[in-house]
Design a protein around this motif. Structure first.
Motif, PDB file in Angstrom:
ATOM      1  N   THR C 289       0.835  -1.194   0.000  1.00  0.00           N
ATOM      2  CA  THR C 289       0.000   0.000   0.000  1.00  0.00           C
ATOM      3  C   THR C 289       0.877   1.255   0.000  1.00  0.00           C
ATOM      4  N   ASP C 290       0.175   2.374  -0.103  1.00  0.00           N
ATOM      5  CA  ASP C 290       0.881   3.649  -0.104  1.00  0.00           C
ATOM      6  C   ASP C 290       1.210   4.116   1.311  1.00  0.00           C
ATOM      7  N   ALA C 291       1.047   3.236   2.282  1.00  0.00           N
ATOM      8  CA  ALA C 291       1.267   3.641   3.672  1.00  0.00           C
ATOM      9  C   ALA C 291       2.611   4.321   3.910  1.00  0.00           C
ATOM     10  N   PRO C 292       3.701   3.799   3.340  1.00  0.00           N
ATOM     11  CA  PRO C 292       4.984   4.434   3.644  1.00  0.00           C
ATOM     12  C   PRO C 292       5.271   5.674   2.789  1.00  0.00           C
ATOM     13  N   LEU C 293       4.520   5.913   1.730  1.00  0.00           N
ATOM     14  CA  LEU C 293       4.840   7.005   0.813  1.00  0.00           C
ATOM     15  C   LEU C 293       4.619   8.339   1.516  1.00  0.00           C
ATOM     16  N   LEU C 294       5.587   9.230   1.349  1.00  0.00           N
ATOM     17  CA  LEU C 294       5.543  10.488   2.087  1.00  0.00           C
ATOM     18  C   LEU C 294       4.602  11.482   1.428  1.00  0.00           C
ATOM     19  N   VAL C 295       3.943  12.241   2.271  1.00  0.00           N
ATOM     20  CA  VAL C 295       3.006  13.260   1.813  1.00  0.00           C
ATOM     21  C   VAL C 295       3.478  14.598   2.359  1.00  0.00           C
ATOM     22  N   ARG C 296       3.427  15.596   1.495  1.00  0.00           N
ATOM     23  CA  ARG C 296       3.897  16.921   1.914  1.00  0.00           C
ATOM     24  C   ARG C 296       2.848  17.607   2.767  1.00  0.00           C
ATOM     25  N   ALA C 297       3.298  18.195   3.856  1.00  0.00           N
ATOM     26  CA  ALA C 297       2.361  18.871   4.747  1.00  0.00           C
ATOM     27  C   ALA C 297       1.844  20.147   4.101  1.00  0.00           C
ATOM     28  N   THR C 299       1.303  21.005   0.729  1.00  0.00           N
ATOM     29  CA  THR C 299       0.351  20.885  -0.370  1.00  0.00           C
ATOM     30  C   THR C 299      -0.641  19.761  -0.165  1.00  0.00           C
ATOM     31  N   GLY C 300      -0.329  18.849   0.710  1.00  0.00           N
ATOM     32  CA  GLY C 300      -1.171  17.667   0.847  1.00  0.00           C
ATOM     33  C   GLY C 300      -0.917  16.655  -0.242  1.00  0.00           C
ATOM     34  N   LYS C 301      -0.004  17.009  -1.164  1.00  0.00           N
ATOM     35  CA  LYS C 301       0.311  16.085  -2.261  1.00  0.00           C
ATOM     36  C   LYS C 301       1.444  15.159  -1.837  1.00  0.00           C
ATOM     37  N   ARG C 302       1.594  14.098  -2.606  1.00  0.00           N
ATOM     38  CA  ARG C 302       2.687  13.179  -2.308  1.00  0.00           C
ATOM     39  C   ARG C 302       4.021  13.826  -2.636  1.00  0.00           C
ATOM     40  N   LEU C 303       4.986  13.509  -1.836  1.00  0.00           N
ATOM     41  CA  LEU C 303       6.347  13.960  -2.117  1.00  0.00           C
ATOM     42  C   LEU C 303       6.896  13.114  -3.263  1.00  0.00           C
ATOM     43  N   LEU C 304       7.419  13.825  -4.307  1.00  0.00           N
ATOM     44  CA  LEU C 304       7.955  13.114  -5.459  1.00  0.00           C
ATOM     45  C   LEU C 304       9.470  13.250  -5.471  1.00  0.00           C
ATOM     46  N   GLU C 305      10.077  12.341  -6.158  1.00  0.00           N
ATOM     47  CA  GLU C 305      11.531  12.403  -6.273  1.00  0.00           C
ATOM     48  C   GLU C 305      11.937  13.728  -6.902  1.00  0.00           C
ATOM     49  N   SER C 306      11.090  14.187  -7.870  1.00  0.00           N
ATOM     50  CA  SER C 306      11.415  15.432  -8.554  1.00  0.00           C
ATOM     51  C   SER C 306      11.353  16.639  -7.613  1.00  0.00           C
ATOM     52  N   ASP C 307      10.496  16.526  -6.574  1.00  0.00           N
ATOM     53  CA  ASP C 307      10.458  17.601  -5.572  1.00  0.00           C
ATOM     54  C   ASP C 307      11.843  17.747  -4.932  1.00  0.00           C
ATOM     55  N   LEU C 308      12.505  16.612  -4.782  1.00  0.00           N
ATOM     56  CA  LEU C 308      13.767  16.624  -4.053  1.00  0.00           C
ATOM     57  C   LEU C 308      14.953  16.935  -4.950  1.00  0.00           C
ATOM     58  N   VAL C 361       7.100  16.432   6.002  1.00  0.00           N
ATOM     59  CA  VAL C 361       6.444  15.319   5.303  1.00  0.00           C
ATOM     60  C   VAL C 361       6.104  14.239   6.330  1.00  0.00           C
ATOM     61  N   SER C 362       5.131  13.453   5.968  1.00  0.00           N
ATOM     62  CA  SER C 362       4.822  12.311   6.834  1.00  0.00           C
ATOM     63  C   SER C 362       4.289  11.183   5.959  1.00  0.00           C
ATOM     64  N   PRO C 363       4.472   9.946   6.400  1.00  0.00           N
ATOM     65  CA  PRO C 363       3.989   8.815   5.606  1.00  0.00           C
ATOM     66  C   PRO C 363       2.465   8.873   5.486  1.00  0.00           C
ATOM     67  N   GLY C 364       1.948   8.397   4.369  1.00  0.00           N
ATOM     68  CA  GLY C 364       0.501   8.389   4.163  1.00  0.00           C
ATOM     69  C   GLY C 364      -0.218   7.752   5.337  1.00  0.00           C
ATOM     70  N   PHE C 365       0.374   6.680   5.847  1.00  0.00           N
ATOM     71  CA  PHE C 365      -0.295   5.952   6.906  1.00  0.00           C
ATOM     72  C   PHE C 365      -0.488   6.805   8.154  1.00  0.00           C
ATOM     73  N   ALA C 366       0.434   7.732   8.372  1.00  0.00           N
ATOM     74  CA  ALA C 366       0.283   8.608   9.527  1.00  0.00           C
ATOM     75  C   ALA C 366      -1.017   9.407   9.405  1.00  0.00           C
TER      76      ALA C 366
END
Ligand SMILES: Nc1nc2c(c(=O)[nH]1)N[C@H]1C(S)=C(S)[C@@H](COP(=O)(O)OP(=O)(O)OC[C@H]3O[C@@H](n4cnc5c(=O)[nH]c(N)nc54)[C@H](O)[C@@H]3O)O[C@H]1N2
Ligand SMILES: Nc1nc2c(c(=O)[nH]1)N[C@H]1C(S)=C(S)[C@@H](COP(=O)(O)OP(=O)(O)OC[C@H]3O[C@@H](n4cnc5c(=O)[nH]c(N)nc54)[C@H](O)[C@@H]3O)O[C@H]1N2
Ligand code: SF4
Ligand code: SF4
Ligand code: SF4
Ligand code: SF4
Ligand code: SF4
Ligand SMILES: [Mo]
Lengths: 383, 249, 832
Positions: C289-297, C299-308, C361-366
């Motif tokens: 699942t997307d539980a570990p995928l980080l979400v930006r506080a 924008t609420g969007k997922r953190l992408l590699e390109s963001d970094l 950022v925080s994991p989706g699961f959080a």
């Protein structure tokens, strides 16, 4: 014949009745019993009521003749023939009531050709035939120029137990069915006997009363009063048995038996039940006991008719109390829809015009036999 | 009329012979002893009250509109409606009901013409030629499973099924345990058609039959045992529930 | 009917009286036999029962004198546990083939619309007429202004497929049914990226614990119900969550009488307990699942590699490695977390973006866990009406048993927020690792949607595909947020071609629909029953049944491909749908007719089989002999490649290409955190609970009762509603199930005539007072024919057609499209 017009009217009514009855019967035979109010849950109706009732009514004649004979009393001598004719009429019509109840009346002969001797219906057929024979023999003896006392006595000895058996066996048609707790009681046979006595005697009273009015024939006041006293004893016995039945059911009855009693006391049959008790027992008893009321001689007729009605009501109650109660206490299990009324599935029964037509025919047959019997054997001799 | 086969009609294609091998195998009776005595049991835990068995019975036996040889009682307040038991819980199950093929059959005893009889395999049948339509058997049957031909039969399809003998107007009919199918070693139609596989049919005399084994292991009950009719149809009662108990944090 | 009988009886009676003089005995013998001794059966033909039911039960038609006299299950499935398969309705379909409502000839309306006045017409006349009208409309307003509505393609690929082929040929717009039916479980595409994904029914028997929520298979999946009992016999426990004591509840170990429309709250509580008591399978969450995928506080969007790191391809998603305390991108082409990374499932971390800004950022699961805190059993008690101690026990029991299945039904799905209920339940199934596991899973068996064969060569004309507009837009017009890719006709709708459907009874909000219909120049209905839809049409075409034609069918419930085969010749003048289209094509476009329409059913079936894939190796001849298992795993369970081989989500949803549905779950994982804008705007990024709303047009203080319209055991929707046998059983009068408390306060007694009404419409039926329904709600089963009511056009006068904007974020018809919330409906009941 005192009044020619009344006679013509009476005969016309009987003729019409026979015609209507026959017509209804033919219609029913051609369409199937679906034209009645019967259904798979209430599969016996007014024809069976009529049968039960008429078998009961037939008791009167033979009991009066045989009872008096055995008691060595000559009091009812005058009544003898009339009473026997009543019995014959009743037995004949009772048997006749079965015919329209059969789905295939034209196959009825099969019952005679290979009867099944475990069936109470077969027993009943047998005893009713014997009963009819006794009536016929009685009538034969009574209409001989010289009435043979000895033959009468022998007949009496035979006919009393046969009478008891007839009513018991008729009761057993119902009473031996484990399926129906309301019927399945040892008291049913005694109850049938007691109410047969009541209605049979009442019929003799009523017939005698009428014949006395319309013909020169007389039963004699002593005989009529004797019948009055007799019937009071019969009523007492009947009420006692009914009371016992109700009491035992109340105190210790099985639940389903109790529920069926409820149908009578407070349920769907309550009007008929209370009619049976009040109109059929209470009122006539008062009439028959009270000297004041009895002064009017027609009150005797009223009482007799009420008693007959009461017993008729009782037959209705006995039949339907059992049939209106679902056999298995689970709901509802019966298809609720009804594509056509004739397959009516619930415990409802409303007799149809066809049934009334047939019953009218039965009644006409019954009164025809009495009328012509009286005409042939009673009045002609008196005249 | 022979005991187990319906009157043969010339050039008849048996609807059973016409089946594919797979279908036919499905309906084949598992084992039968030399002198079978047929019986059935209904698992009330599995029965879903769907009336498939009732409906197929109508087709199989050309039972007219309004008549049912087989119907489903609801153990509840009304059709498909639960009742509340003594512990305040809702309860509902179904009890399919057709002729119980009583060993001691009241209907047979009272039949004045012996139209109702028990055949050599224990099946209670009505000989339609002998039935006079007195309906005494209907009054006598404690289960109310017999039905009467009240009039000209109405059928949804204007042709008979060709699978069973006809019944005249004014006669009584009821479940035959699909005696005509047994002759071809096939289970009754209601057994075939129960989608919940709640019905088990078999030879009570064959110890290896699924039926006998089921009866031995599952403690069957018969309906209205107190009437002493000794039915060959029995019921397996619904299981005891294993409710989840509330628990604190 | 009754009067007819009486008349007949009277006639016989009259005749009989005359005959009586001749001799009563003779008369008697002439009527003695009520059933004529029969001729032999001509033949037995195997076909497939195919109403809008999904059973796909093999049936045998016993034919005599050219008539079907008996229908019985074929019971020939090679996988014997599926035998006999078939319910009382299927077994009485011959009563549908020969009933008084059967359309025998083409009909042309003569009176006003809906007057029911028609005249019989010849096929030539109607076909000419329809062709002429269609061409006129096509020329004037564009062919796309003709809406072809046909229910559930899966139950008849050839004839239903012909509708699509016709649309592809002419440019008409085809409608949708899975979503209009409210059966499309939007939680599925949102969470798993698939249209739907369920275990084949026999797999129920492998469960150790079954939670049925808003599903009533004992009544709506009768041929499969026994698999539940098989499970129970193997020691499984069965919990049923339903506001009413359904047939299924009667078989349960535990019945939870939930307040309608609050299933999400219940499911969130389950999940909350699983998390709080650490009963969950976190390894599963991390892997699939997307539980570990980080979400930006920010924008609420997922953190992408390109963001970094700035633009990269592929642009990967990022997890937080607890060991190294760094944000690491993980592969897209494979599920799981690469060896050596310990991906955080909770916490909040700071990362520095490529442009130098620092964000938390925080994991989706959080986010999921944070949301769950709002929905502890104690907090949802008021909402669901369920005892928290009980909810806890259920959660523990569910976690303790493995495999454990969740079966969600229409009772849960048919709500405006049905997607949230589905998402919350999917969360429970994932938390316990029950996905892709025999005996487990999260299955939704609502509706017949599944196209299980490669039917493209049949439904498309080469590369040309039918344009598909979700039928809700036909019904109520465009919505403000309608997805731009919906090919809504530019001139609106001018005609409706309705087939395989009783749309005007079964669609939601029918009073609104009737307004739409008023605008149409032409309504054609193809049916074999004169339904209310047919009766309201301009032209009615008599269709054949599945006992009169050849077709190919499948179902989600079991993996067998089957044929419908003609057992009898078409009744009356009825014709198959393919024939109808062929004849119309010949008149409308002879060139296209010649090029694409001279195909028989058998050709079409062979065409599909030849495509292979699931039908690899299956021949027409095999199908003629009986059912053939598709090339699918045994037992047929979804997501096996994902779970076993770590192939990213979603698997393909046939018949559309994977790239259509892949965007539903951009992470390639089971998604519980949705970062599409609309989700963020509406606060639905993680599974949550929102109360029922009923369009916000029926004020609960005026319309305080929930109007529930589940499916009836006795019908398939409206089909069989006029079946004499079914009517004999249930009595034929619609009961309104109402709780004694609600009845008392409204002075309603058993059997009373009651009006059920809200601002959209009303029906008058009869009260059945029973505490088997929850106080505050009434139940009136859908599918009753309007004529069975005392008044009204059926239950759907009341229901809502409101569109949830979440369902418009993407548009793939029948896959991500507006799903109807039938049960999200308020009403008031009063005695009349
Ligand atoms: N006999 C029959 N079978 C059918 C059909 C049919 O019409 N008749 N239709 C077929 C089709 S197309 C479909 S979509 C399926 C649908 O079949 P199911 O999924 O079983 O759906 P429903 O019958 O609508 O509702 C199921 C249960 O949900 C309950 N319910 C209502 N509201 C709620 C709620 O808010 N929460 C919960 N937990 N339960 C609720 C109802 O009381 C009902 O018992 O059935 C298919 N099978
Ligand atoms: N209030 C409320 N409404 C609901 C629902 C609900 O839960 N509540 N459920 C909804 C759901 S889940 C569904 S799936 C829909 C179902 O809605 P529909 O599928 O429209 O419902 P049916 O009544 O089954 O109508 C099918 C029609 O197709 C016809 N038909 C059958 N075979 C053929 C054929 O071979 N050819 C042609 N041309 N016609 C044929 C039948 O006679 C019947 O009239 O109803 C929906 N409506
Ligand atoms: S169930 Fe009734 S009909 Fe059948 S054998 Fe027993 S008594 Fe006779
Ligand atoms: S109705 Fe027929 S089967 Fe029944 S008791 Fe009478 S004769 Fe026998
Ligand atoms: S055994 Fe045959 S006759 Fe008896 S109920 Fe079953 S299907 Fe009907
Ligand atoms: S077919 Fe089976 S499940 Fe259905 S009612 Fe009959 S016995 Fe019960
Ligand atoms: S109606 Fe549905 S469940 Fe019943 S037989 Fe037909 S397909 Fe099977
Ligand atoms: Mo559906």
């Amino acid at each position: 014949m005192t009044d020619k017009r009344a006679w013509t009217v009476w005969i016309s009514i009987l003729g019409l009745g026979l015609l209507i009855g026959f017509g209804s019967f033919v219609y029913q035979v051609t369409s199937g019993l679906g034209v009645t109010g019967l259904s798979n849950t209430v599969s016996w109706g007014m024809y069976i009521v009529s049968f039960m009732f008429l078998v009961g009514v037939s008791a009167g004649g033979l009991i009066v003749v045989a009872g008096a004979e055995l008691a060595g009393s000559q009091r009812f001598e005058h009544l003898n023939k009339l009473a026997v004719i009543c019995s014959i009429a009743a037995v004949t019509t009772a048997a006749g009531s079965i015919l329209p109840d059969l789905g295939r009346p034209f196959a009825a002969w099969k019952m005679m050709v290979h009867p099944n001797f475990t069936s109470p219906l077969v027993w009943d057929m047998g005893v009713l035939t014997v009963y009819l024979l006794i009536g016929a023999i009685d009538l034969y003896i009574l209409t001989r120029p010289e009435v043979s006392r000895k033959s009468l006595r022998i007949m009496a000895i035979i006919s009393l137990p046969v009478a008891i058996i007839v009513h018991s066996v008729t009761a057993w048609i119902f009473g031996l069915l484990v399926a129906r707790p309301f019927w399945n009681t040892p008291l049913l046979a005694p109850l049938f006997i007691s109410s047969a006595l009541v209605s049979g005697t009442a019929l003799v009273i009523a017939t005698a009363w009428v014949v006395e009015r319309v013909t020169p024939w007389r039963a004699g006041s002593e005989a009529m009063d004797g019948l009055r006293r007799l019937i009071l004893w019969f009523i007492a016995a009947d009420v006692f048995l009914l009371g016992t039945e109700v009491m035992t059911t109340f105190v210790s009855g099985e639940p389903d038996h109790r529920r069926q009693l409820d149908i009578l006391l407070v349920g769907r049959l309550a009007p008929v039940f209370w009619l049976e008790i009040i109109v059929g027992v209470f009122l006539p008893t008062i009439i028959l006991l009270s000297n004041r009321v009895r002064k009017h001689s027609w009150m005797l007729l009223v009482a007799a008719v009420l008693l007959i009605l009461g017993v008729f009501a009782k037959r209705i109650n006995i039949l339907f109390a059992a049939e209106f109660e679902p056999l298995i206490d689970l709901a509802p299990g019966i298809p609720g829809g009804r594509p056509s009324q004739q397959f009516r599935p619930d415990e409802v029964y409303i007799p149809t015009l066809v049934e009334f037509g047939v019953l009218f025919g039965m009644a006409s047959l019954f009164f025809s036999i009495i009328t012509f019997g009286v005409q042939m054997f009673v009045i002609s001799k008196n005249d | 009329m022979s005991e187990t086969t319906p009157s043969p009609v010339a050039s008849r294609v048996s609807p059973i012979e016409a089946l594919s091998a797979a279908s036919r195998e499905y309906g084949t009776i598992d084992v039968r002893s030399e002198h079978p005595r047929w019986g059935m049991t209904v698992d009330l835990e599995r029965c879903v009250g769907c009336w498939s068995c009732a409906v197929i019975c109508k087709s199989e036996n050309a039972v007219p509109l309004g008549l049912w040889w087989n119907r489903i009682l609801t153990a509840g307040e009304a059709l498909d409606t639960p009742h509340v038991n003594e512990y305040g819980n809702h309860e509902l199950h179904w009890v399919p009901l057709a002729c119980q093929h009583c060993d001691d059959a009241p209907c047979e005893k009272v039949c004045p013409t012996s139209a109702t009889y028990t055949n050599a395999e224990g099946i209670v049948l009505v000989n339609q030629d002998e039935c006079i339509g007195c309906r005494y058997c209907m009054a006598a049957c404690p289960y109310g499973v017999r039905v009467f031909n009240w009039g000209t039969a109405e059928h949804p399809v204007p042709v008979g099924t060709g699978m069973i003998e006809s019944r005249p107007v004014g006669s009584v009919e009821k479940c035959t345990l699909c005696v005509h199918r047994l002759a071809e070693n096939q289970v009754p139609s209601c057994v075939w058609s129960c989608p919940a596989q709640a019905r088990v049919f078999g030879d009570l005399e064959a110890p290896d039959s699924r039926l006998v084994q089921m009866l031995e292991s599952r403690n069957p009950e018969v309906l209205l045992e107190e009437k002493g009719t000794r039915p060959k149809v029995s019921y397996l009662q619904p299981r005891r529930r294993r409710p989840i108990e509330p628990s604190e944090k | 009917m009754t009067s007819e009988v009486t008349r007949r009886q009277l006639l016989t009676g009259g005749a009989a009286l005359t005959a009586a003089t001749v001799g009563v005995g003779a008369v008697n013998s002439s009527v003695d036999r009520s059933i004529e001794l029969s001729e032999p059966v001509d033949r037995v033909v195997r076909t497939t029962c195919s109403p809008n039911c999904t059973g796909a039960c093999g049936q045998l038609a016993f034919v005599r004198d050219g008539k079907v006299v008996k229908i019985q299950q074929a019971a020939d499935f090679p996988d014997k546990v599926y035998n006999p398969r078939g319910c009382m309705k299927g077994l009485s379909y011959h009563l549908q083939i020969y009933n008084q409502d059967r359309v025998m000839t083409p009909l042309i309306r003569t009176g006003a619309r809906g007057s029911g006045e028609f005249r019989e017409a010849s096929w030539d006349e109607v076909l000419d007429l329809i062709a002429k009208e269609m061409v006129a409309i096509g020329d004037k307003d564009g062919w796309d202004s003709i809406h072809v509505f046909g229910q559930v393609p899966g139950s008849g690929y050839i004839h239903k497929g012909a509708n699509y082929r016709a649309c592809a040929t002419l440019g008409m717009t085809h409608g949708t049914s899975f979503d209009l039916n409210g059966d499309l479980p939007m939680g599925m595409p949102i969470t798993f990226g698939v249209q739907n994904a369920e275990h084949e029914a026999k797999d129920w028997a492998n469960s150790k614990f079954i939670l049925l929520i808003g599903a009533n298979p004992i009544e709506t999946r009768i041929p499969d119900a026994h698999f539940l009992f098989d499970a129970v016999a193997n020691g499984a426990r069965m919990v049923v969550v339903d506001p009413a004591f359904s047939g299924t509840a009667s078989k349960a170990d535990t019945w939870l009488q939930i307040t309608p429309g609050t299933d999400a709250a219940f499911a969130l509580s389950l999940a909350q307990v699983l998390v709080e008591e650490e009963l969950g399978n976190m390894q599963f969450m991390r892997t699939y699942t997307d539980a570990p995928l980080l979400v930006r506080a920010d924008t609420g969007k997922r953190l992408l590699e390109s963001d970094l790191v700035g633009a990269v391809t592929p642009d990967r998603f990022v997890v937080w490695d607890v060991t190294t305390q760094t944000a690491l991108a993980i592969p897209l082409d494979r599920l799981g977390i690469p060896q050596g990374i310990d991906a955080a499932l909770e916490g909040s971390f700071a990362v520095v973006l490529a442009d130098g800004t620092a964000v938390r950022v925080s994991p989706g699961f959080a986010h999921v866990v944070a949301e769950l805190q709002k929905w502890t059993p104690e907090k949802t008690k008021e909402i669901t009406g369920l005892d928290p101690a009980m909810v806890r026990s259920v959660a523990r029991a569910y976690a303790a048993e493995s495999p454990a299945a969740i079966i969600m039904g229409a009772g849960s799905n048919h709500w405006f927020h049905g997607d949230l209920q589905g998402r919350a339940l999917a969360l429970c199934a994932s938390l316990t690792g029950n996905i892709g596991k025999s005996g487990g899973g999260f299955s939704v068996y609502v509706g017949q949607y599944k196209v299980r064969v490669k039917w493209a060569p049949w439904v498309n004309i080469g590369d040309i595909k039918a344009k598909i507009v979700a039928s809700i837009y036909f019904l109520r017009g465009k919505t403000p947020q309608m997805h731009e890719s919906v090919p809504y006709p530019k001139n609106g709708y001018k005609a409706l071609f309705c087939t395989f459907a009783n749309m005007f009874v079964q669609a939601p909000d029918v009073n609104r629909l009737y307004k739409t219909l008023d605008e149409l120049d032409l309504i054609v209905t193809v049916d074999h029953q004169l339904t209310d839809t047919a009766a309201y049409s301009d032209v009615v075409l008599p269709a054949t049944t599945w006992y009169e034609k050849l077709d190919l069918t499948a179902t989600p419930l079991h993996p067998f491909l089957q044929l419908q085969q003609p057992a009898i010749s078409p009744v009356g003048e009825s014709k198959s749908e393919l024939w109808i289209w062929q004849e119309l094509m010949r008149r409308i476009d002879p060139v296209a007719y010649a090029a694409h329409w001279q195909v028989t059913e058998e050709d079409a079936i062979r065409m599909i089989l030849a495509e292979g894939g699931p039908t690899e190796g299956i021949t027409f001849e095999q199908l003629q002999a009986g059912p053939v298992r598709l090339k699918v795993p045994d037992p047929d369970i979804p997501f096996l490649a994902q779970i076993n081989d770590l192939v990213p989500f979603p698997p393909q949803s046939m018949p559309v290409a994977l790239d259509k549905t892949q965007p539903f779950v951009p992470t390639g994982r089971i998604e519980f955190y949705k970062d599409f804008d609309t989700f963020l705007e509406l606060g639905e990024q993680v599974p949550t609970y929102k109360p029922p709303r009923d369009d916000e047009s029926n004020d609960p203080t005026v319309f305080p009762l929930r109007f529930l319209t589940p499916h009836s055991k006795w019908r398939i929707h409206s089909t069989y509603g006029n079946n004499p046998w079914m009517n004999e059983i249930h009595g034929g009068r619609p009961p309104v199930l109402i709780h004694p408390d609600d009845a008392r306060s409204r002075q309603i007694k058993e059997g009373d005539e009651v009006e059920v009404a809200n601002s959209r419409g009303r029906v008058v039926a009869w009260a059945q007072v029973t505490d088997s329904v929850k106080a505050g709600s009434v139940i009136l089963h859908e599918g009753w024919w309007p004529r069975t009511f005392k008044a009204g056009k059926g239950v759907n006068e009341l229901t809502s057609s409101e569109v949830n904007p979440i369902h418009e974020v993407h548009y793939v018809p029948n896959m991500w499209a507006p799903s109807t919330g039938w049960k999200d409906c308020n009403c008031e009941v009063r005695r009349v």
